[in-house]
Design an enzyme around this catalytic site. Structure first.
Site, PDB file in Angstrom:
ATOM      1  N   ASN A 174       0.686  -1.172  -0.196  1.00  0.00           N
ATOM      2  CA  ASN A 174      -0.015   0.259   0.223  1.00  0.00           C
ATOM      3  C   ASN A 174       0.647   1.431   0.443  1.00  0.00           C
ATOM      4  O   ASN A 174       1.488   1.813   0.689  1.00  0.00           O
ATOM      5  CB  ASN A 174      -0.440  -0.224   1.178  1.00  0.00           C
ATOM      6  CG  ASN A 174      -1.426   1.376   1.495  1.00  0.00           C
ATOM      7  OD1 ASN A 174      -1.970   1.729   0.904  1.00  0.00           O
ATOM      8  ND2 ASN A 174      -2.857   1.487   2.467  1.00  0.00           N
TER       9      ASN A 174
ATOM     10  N   LYS B 173       0.207   4.035  -0.247  1.00  0.00           N
ATOM     11  CA  LYS B 173      -0.951   5.784   0.632  1.00  0.00           C
ATOM     12  C   LYS B 173      -0.235   6.404  -0.880  1.00  0.00           C
ATOM     13  O   LYS B 173      -0.361   6.424  -2.298  1.00  0.00           O
ATOM     14  CB  LYS B 173       0.262   5.573   1.232  1.00  0.00           C
ATOM     15  CG  LYS B 173      -0.195   4.268   2.310  1.00  0.00           C
ATOM     16  CD  LYS B 173      -0.327   4.356   3.801  1.00  0.00           C
ATOM     17  CE  LYS B 173      -0.459   3.159   4.728  1.00  0.00           C
ATOM     18  NZ  LYS B 173      -0.195   3.418   6.078  1.00  0.00           N
TER      19      LYS B 173
ATOM     20  N   HIS C 247      -9.917   1.436   4.354  1.00  0.00           N
ATOM     21  CA  HIS C 247      -8.367   1.684   5.078  1.00  0.00           C
ATOM     22  C   HIS C 247      -8.707   2.463   6.174  1.00  0.00           C
ATOM     23  O   HIS C 247      -9.606   4.287   5.767  1.00  0.00           O
ATOM     24  CB  HIS C 247      -7.515   2.123   3.987  1.00  0.00           C
ATOM     25  CG  HIS C 247      -6.080   1.648   5.308  1.00  0.00           C
ATOM     26  ND1 HIS C 247      -5.691   3.204   6.469  1.00  0.00           N
ATOM     27  CD2 HIS C 247      -4.999   1.280   5.022  1.00  0.00           C
ATOM     28  CE1 HIS C 247      -4.621   2.741   6.328  1.00  0.00           C
ATOM     29  NE2 HIS C 247      -3.985   1.758   5.926  1.00  0.00           N
TER      30      HIS C 247
ATOM     31  N   GLU D 292      -6.919   5.219   7.254  1.00  0.00           N
ATOM     32  CA  GLU D 292      -6.731   6.451   7.093  1.00  0.00           C
ATOM     33  C   GLU D 292      -7.749   7.216   6.609  1.00  0.00           C
ATOM     34  O   GLU D 292      -7.741   8.331   6.658  1.00  0.00           O
ATOM     35  CB  GLU D 292      -5.231   6.584   6.312  1.00  0.00           C
ATOM     36  CG  GLU D 292      -4.530   5.907   7.153  1.00  0.00           C
ATOM     37  CD  GLU D 292      -2.768   5.507   6.772  1.00  0.00           C
ATOM     38  OE1 GLU D 292      -2.796   5.672   5.899  1.00  0.00           O
ATOM     39  OE2 GLU D 292      -2.175   4.831   7.322  1.00  0.00           O
TER      40      GLU D 292
ATOM     41  N   GLU E 164      -6.074  -4.759  10.403  1.00  0.00           N
ATOM     42  CA  GLU E 164      -5.146  -3.497  10.951  1.00  0.00           C
ATOM     43  C   GLU E 164      -5.337  -3.390  12.141  1.00  0.00           C
ATOM     44  O   GLU E 164      -5.818  -1.740  11.807  1.00  0.00           O
ATOM     45  CB  GLU E 164      -4.556  -2.600   9.468  1.00  0.00           C
ATOM     46  CG  GLU E 164      -4.805  -2.698   7.913  1.00  0.00           C
ATOM     47  CD  GLU E 164      -3.466  -2.296   7.240  1.00  0.00           C
ATOM     48  OE1 GLU E 164      -2.660  -2.429   6.252  1.00  0.00           O
ATOM     49  OE2 GLU E 164      -4.122  -0.972   7.380  1.00  0.00           O
TER      50      GLU E 164
ATOM     51  N   GLY F 117       1.948   2.205  11.358  1.00  0.00           N
ATOM     52  CA  GLY F 117       3.004   3.182  10.998  1.00  0.00           C
ATOM     53  C   GLY F 117       3.755   3.724  11.894  1.00  0.00           C
ATOM     54  O   GLY F 117       4.427   5.041  12.809  1.00  0.00           O
TER      55      GLY F 117
ATOM     56  N   SER G 274       2.898  -1.305  10.626  1.00  0.00           N
ATOM     57  CA  SER G 274       4.428  -2.073  10.948  1.00  0.00           C
ATOM     58  C   SER G 274       5.310  -3.215  10.966  1.00  0.00           C
ATOM     59  O   SER G 274       6.176  -3.618  11.927  1.00  0.00           O
ATOM     60  CB  SER G 274       4.550  -1.179  12.224  1.00  0.00           C
ATOM     61  OG  SER G 274       3.911  -0.205  12.739  1.00  0.00           O
TER      62      SER G 274
END
Ligand code: 13P
Length: 261
Positions: A16, A18, A102, A104, A174, A180, A219
């Protein structure tokens, strides 16, 4: 696309990117992916890129064993939806996968579970495999309600369309606190959640034609991937930061490849 590799792949490693990349950087990264990862036998590698780079990815990966996809799609087929990109447009650029839900995006753009469920069905109708992201916040984990949270995310889709729609789909666990942060879930934490997801989605009868793949994301690096990918019901990883580094991404893919018995 090498269908033989894809159909028999036991593990998935999905990059991904991003909102990262440039034409020049992508070119180097994709060339490196192809030279190191094209011949994996038991691992399907997929790369999900920002929309503007789909044409570049298509031209560089076509004919390789690496598949590609996008990071979102519109729930509408077409029309006055400024800034949106439809499933058919993704198909035009050879996308076989799309990341949906996701955290985010869910946080920044207020995507509800219902909205994500609609996009899930649109992707399926267009022959694009959803990579459905689910996971809890740190507060929810500390309160012990992580399974309730993930269960609700999955139930929104099951209640609308039935559990059979998960046939052949990719679900990525996730935990939001692991994304992150450099703090991945332990193999025990991830293994417990993956079992929960597996038990919820696997069908007691023969109705399930293709098993759901359950990936872990948050991570992942070449070191922790070795342990994580050995855990039962962890079918690979969804990789953010380390997918931008060719050596680290290769290390993660090799960990997946070696984990297949
Ligand atoms: P990191 O690997 O950078 O933690 O990101 C994980 C992720 O969000 C993948 O979708």
């Amino acid at each position: 696309m090498n269908e033989a590799i894809k159909k028999t792949a036991k593990k998935f490693v999905i990059a991904n990117w991003k909102m990262h990349g440039s034409l020049e950087q992508n070119h180097a990264l994709l060339e490196s992916y192809v030279s190191t990862l094209d011949n994996l036998k038991d691992t399907q590698v997929v790369v999900c890129v920002p929309y503007p780079y789909l044409a570049q990815v298509q031209s560089l990966l076509q004919g390789s064993g690496i598949a590609w996809g996008a990071q979102n799609l519109a729930k509408n087929e077409n029309g006055p939806f400024t800034g949106e990109v439809s499933a058919q447009m993704l198909r035009d650029f050879g996308c076989e996968y799309v990341i949906l839900g996701h955290s985010e995006r869910a946080t920044a753009y207020c995507e509800s579970d219902g909205n994500i469920a609609e996009k899930f069905m649109v992707a399926m109708q267009h022959g694009i495999t959803p990579i459905l992201c689910v996971g809890e916040t740190l507060i929810e984990r500390e309160a012990g309600v992580m399974e309730l949270k993930v269960g609700k995310q999955l139930d929104t889709i099951i209640d609308l369309y039935g559990a059979d729609v998960f046939d052949g789909v990719v679900v990525s666990y996730e935990p939001i606190w692991a994304i992150g942060t450099g703090l991945a879930a332990t193999p025990e934490q991830a293994g417990a959640m993956h079992k929960f997801i597996f038990d919820k989605l696997s069908q007691p009868n023969e109705a399930q034609k293709k098993p759901v793949k359950i990936l872990y994301g948050g991570s992942v690096n070449p070191q922790n991937a070795v342990q994580l990918f050995e855990v039962e019901n962890i079918d690979g990883g969804l990789i953010g930061k380390c997918s931008l580094n060719p050596q680290e991404f290769e290390g993660i893919c090799q960990a997946a490849e070696s984990s297949v018995g």
